[in-house]
Design an enzyme around this catalytic site. Structure first.
Site, short mmCIF file in Angstrom:
data_model
loop_
_atom_site.label_atom_id
_atom_site.label_comp_id
_atom_site.label_asym_id
_atom_site.label_seq_id
_atom_site.Cartn_x
_atom_site.Cartn_y
_atom_site.Cartn_z
N HIS A 11 0.83 -1.20 0.00
CA HIS A 11 0.00 0.00 0.00
C HIS A 11 0.87 1.25 0.00
O HIS A 11 0.67 2.17 -0.81
CB HIS A 11 -0.91 -0.03 1.23
N GLU A 12 1.85 1.29 0.89
CA GLU A 12 2.68 2.49 1.01
C GLU A 12 3.64 2.63 -0.16
O GLU A 12 3.98 3.75 -0.57
CB GLU A 12 3.43 2.49 2.34
N HIS A 33 1.93 4.52 -2.86
CA HIS A 33 2.03 5.97 -2.66
C HIS A 33 3.40 6.48 -3.06
O HIS A 33 3.52 7.54 -3.69
CB HIS A 33 1.77 6.31 -1.19
#
Length: 238
Positions: free
Chosen positions: A117-118, A121
């Protein structure tokens, strides 16, 4: 904080309240609590290494970032820290670091999802001029992509949350999780978050880079990783 930059001026905290070490608060002394925290940190570091070495989602993203000129180094770009609340992690733009919440991540599968997920980003930050703070639609787009591509909304995870059986369930999950993520790190109304997500949903939901598809499970991610490696070799030979 996800994402974060220099701690903002008075009024808006951009999620830093969830990451006390990012606010400059001192770490606990090496007492019984400190020893427990050391154990948490050691376990976090081990799970991180496994995720980076073996998880096809993470490996594809690491290769894609390197290909885009943003090589990621474990010791430089990841930090295991204590966090408040139930947050799993965050991306701190100011330091280009992914924060992993060592007190909230207890299983390898959870670590794999948070890292993925990170990293999405971080990949978005690398490839695009993202205005994380002034334009909530930019944040919404990255949150949609992270929820869509990281496995957050896989059937297994949704069944574990007792959510299944809805028409267009994956899209609903992605939308809901993107809204929740925005509300966790921005002091905006739910209506503002919903409006931002709805305005960019179609384009950002259909942006599957660097996977080329929605990887619903590890098998999908492995195929996507293989395809990315082949694409990389193709372009390298031009």
């Amino acid at each position: 904080m996800d994402p974060g930059e220099p701690p903002p001026a008075e009024g808006e905290d951009f999620g830093y309240r969830l990451f006390p070490e990012r606010r400059g608060e001192a770490k606990p002394q090496r007492s019984f609590l400190g020893t427990s925290l050391f154990t948490f940190n050691h376990k976090c570091q081990l799970m991180l290494k496994i995720a980076l070495d073996t998880n096809p989602y993470a490996r594809l993203l690491l290769d894609a970032m390197k290909y885009s000129g943003c090589t990621v180094y474990k010791d430089r770009h990841f930090a295991c820290e204590e966090c408040d609340g139930c947050v799993g992690g965050g991306f701190d733009v100011a330091t280009s670091q992914i924060v992993l919440c060592q007190n909230n991540i207890h299983h390898q599968s959870h670590m794999n999802r948070v890292v993925t997920h990170e990293l999405i980003h971080a990949f978005d930050h690398c490839r695009a001029h993202v205005d994380w703070f002034s334009n909530v639609k930019h944040l919404a787009c990255s949150e949609i992509r992270a929820a869509n591509l990281s496995g957050d909304c896989s059937l297994v995870n949704e069944m574990a949350r007792f959510k299944f059986g809805l028409k267009q369930h994956h899209q609903t999950c992605v939308r809901d999780r993107a809204i929740r993520s925005i509300l966790a790190v921005r002091q905006v109304s739910k209506e503002t978050a919903e409006k931002a997500v709805d305005e960019v949903f179609d384009s950002c939901f259909n942006d599957h880079e660097p996977f080329g598809r929605v990887p619903h499970n590890k098998s999908d991610a492995k195929f996507a990783y293989r395809d990315f490696q082949n694409r990389d070799r193709y372009y390298a030979n031009l």
